[in-house]
Design an enzyme around this catalytic site. Structure first.
Site, short mmCIF file in Angstrom:
data_model
loop_
_atom_site.label_atom_id
_atom_site.label_comp_id
_atom_site.label_asym_id
_atom_site.label_seq_id
_atom_site.Cartn_x
_atom_site.Cartn_y
_atom_site.Cartn_z
CG ASP A 177 -57.34 45.49 -26.15
OD1 ASP A 177 -56.03 45.31 -26.57
OD2 ASP A 177 -58.13 44.77 -26.06
CB THR A 236 -45.89 36.91 -35.77
OG1 THR A 236 -47.14 37.33 -35.79
CG2 THR A 236 -45.27 36.85 -37.24
N GLY A 284 -48.11 37.72 -29.30
CA GLY A 284 -47.63 38.55 -28.45
C GLY A 284 -46.12 38.70 -28.26
CB THR A 310 -55.48 42.43 -29.20
OG1 THR A 310 -55.26 43.23 -28.15
CG2 THR A 310 -57.16 42.61 -29.19
P1 AMP Z 1 -47.46 39.28 -32.71
O1 AMP Z 1 -46.18 38.70 -32.56
O2 AMP Z 1 -48.01 39.14 -34.08
O3 AMP Z 1 -48.41 38.81 -31.62
O4 AMP Z 1 -47.25 40.74 -32.35
C1 AMP Z 1 -46.55 41.21 -31.42
C2 AMP Z 1 -47.22 42.68 -30.96
O5 AMP Z 1 -46.84 43.52 -32.22
C3 AMP Z 1 -48.76 42.58 -30.91
O6 AMP Z 1 -49.18 43.66 -30.12
C4 AMP Z 1 -49.23 43.15 -32.14
O7 AMP Z 1 -50.62 43.69 -32.19
C5 AMP Z 1 -48.20 44.11 -32.64
N1 AMP Z 1 -47.94 43.81 -34.37
C6 AMP Z 1 -47.06 43.12 -34.95
N2 AMP Z 1 -47.27 43.12 -36.26
C7 AMP Z 1 -48.26 43.68 -36.52
C8 AMP Z 1 -49.13 44.39 -37.53
N3 AMP Z 1 -48.89 44.31 -38.72
N4 AMP Z 1 -50.22 45.23 -37.34
C9 AMP Z 1 -50.46 45.85 -36.03
N5 AMP Z 1 -49.90 45.22 -35.13
C10 AMP Z 1 -48.93 44.32 -35.01
MG MG Z 2 -51.97 45.66 -26.98
#
Ligand code: AMP
Ligand code: MG
Ligand code: MG
Length: 346
Positions: A50, A230, A255, A123
């Site tokens: 990153d 997610t 993502g 990540t």
């Molecule tokens: P995801 O769909 O959970 O993969 O999230 C999509 C993006 O939003 C990624 O960059 C995640 O790091 C960020 N994200 C979603 N929910 C959270 C959370 N509760 N805390 C930190 N980052 C989040």
């Molecule tokens: Mg990122």
């Protein structure tokens, strides 16, 4: 690069080139095996990939476009001194340079532009995908015991799964003009293809408003309702918003970039995330590409996000994206008012 090409087109062409370089950095960090994981907050991690990918993107773009405001997810990596020349990309994608610029973007100035950079979206999946690459079982166990994110449940599901989490990882560069996302790049560093019988890794998808998209084969949405959401940041409100959709299938992947790719490629029809976790750098590029392909991305209340530099980073009221307006309206109407209010008042 010819300066007769309008700024937005040059910027998109440069972003396509630098995203590819950043993707190589992401793969190189993984191959070396030293991920350097740092916990930024709850369920929020950062790795060497990153940090390095962001330095490459911001240094390359700001050297060529000094007055453009570039905002990256990771904290001030430029404080770490000079960026090596290997990471300074000055090339610009030739095909993009030949695009005809839409008239409303022809006279845009550097000062009107804000770029949102997510150097590595997904990540969690990147660090968990690292396990898949460890062939030696002892190495895998060692990694499990020293890994801050993975629980035994995750480890077992990983071993059972043949699905490559690394495919979920993307590099996102979103270009906004006067607060609106007008162009975007989604680079997928671990996408594998065969080109004329030769293995190729990585691909770059781009979109420009009123021009269209490139880098993938567009496909219509699936016949039945498939929702993507997610896999690592769920909670009871996120689940409630999924339950009311009457979906035939729910895909849980990592993502924001990858979920929008699923919409673009006809794998899913709607992306629902009723939570404040996503930030502006997660949605700017995906929203721009989705718009250029005829789709729509808003918050859970149906309002568009703004991408000016002074906007708050979190997308507080969630994400609702669909391949077309009808499916977006369908999903928006399904979400109960009480849930919308809960998110709006958080
Ligand atoms: P995801 O769909 O959970 O993969 O999230 C999509 C993006 O939003 C990624 O960059 C995640 O790091 C960020 N994200 C979603 N929910 C959270 C959370 N509760 N805390 C930190 N980052 C989040
Ligand atoms: Mg990122
Ligand atoms: Mg992200």
């Amino acid at each position: 690069m010819s300066t007769t090409v309008p700024l937005i087109v040059r910027l998109l062409a440069s972003s396509v080139s630098v995203a590819g370089r950043a993707g190589k950095i992401v793969r190189d960090v993984m191959s070396k095996g030293e991920l350097g994981i740092v916990e930024k907050g709850k369920d929020d991690y950062q790795t060497e990939a990153d940090r390095s990918a962001q330095r490459c993107i911001i240094a390359s773009l700001s050297a060529q476009y000094p007055k453009v405001n570039i905002i990256g997810e990771e904290d001030s990596p430029e404080d770490e001194g000079e960026v090596s020349s290997e990471w300074l990309v000055v090339d610009a994608d030739k095909e993009i340079l030949s695009i005809e610029c839409p008239s409303f973007l022809q006279n845009v100035k550097e000062e009107d532009i804000v770029i949102w950079v997510d150097p590595l979206d997904g990540t969690s999946e990147y660090t968990q995908g690292a396990l898949m690459l460890k062939r030696d079982p002892w190495e895998r166990w060692k990694m499990y015991f020293t890994h801050p994110i993975i629980s035994i449940k995750w480890y077992l599901s990983l071993l059972q799964s043949h699905y490559g989490f690394l495919e979920h990882v993307t590099v996102l560069i979103g270009i906004s003009v006067n607060e609106k996302p007008v162009a975007g790049v989604i680079h997928q560093p671990y996408f594998k293809t065969l080109v004329d019988g030769e293995k190729k890794i990585g691909r770059t998808i781009w979109g420009l408003q009123e021009v269209g998209v490139g880098g993938y084969t567009p496909a219509p949405p699936p016949d039945s309702l498939v929702i993507t959401t997610t896999r690592s940041h769920s909670n009871p409100i996120v689940e409630k918003a999924l339950q009311v959709m009457n979906a035939t299938q729910i895909l849980r992947v990592g993502g924001a970039g990858y979920k929008v790719l699923q919409l673009l490629e006809g794998v899913a029809s709607i992306y629902v995330f009723a939570s404040p976790g996503c930030k502006k750098w997660d949605t700017c590029a995906p929203e721009a590409v989705l718009n250029a392909a005829g789709g729509k991305l808003t918050d859970i209340l149906g309002n568009y996000y703004k991408y000016g530099a002074s906007e708050t980073r979190p997308n507080k009221t969630g994400v609702l994206a669909a391949v077309n307006n009808d499916l977006h309206t369908y999903a928006l109407n399904k979400i109960p008012q009480e849930l919308k209010e809960k998110l709006a008042n958080k």
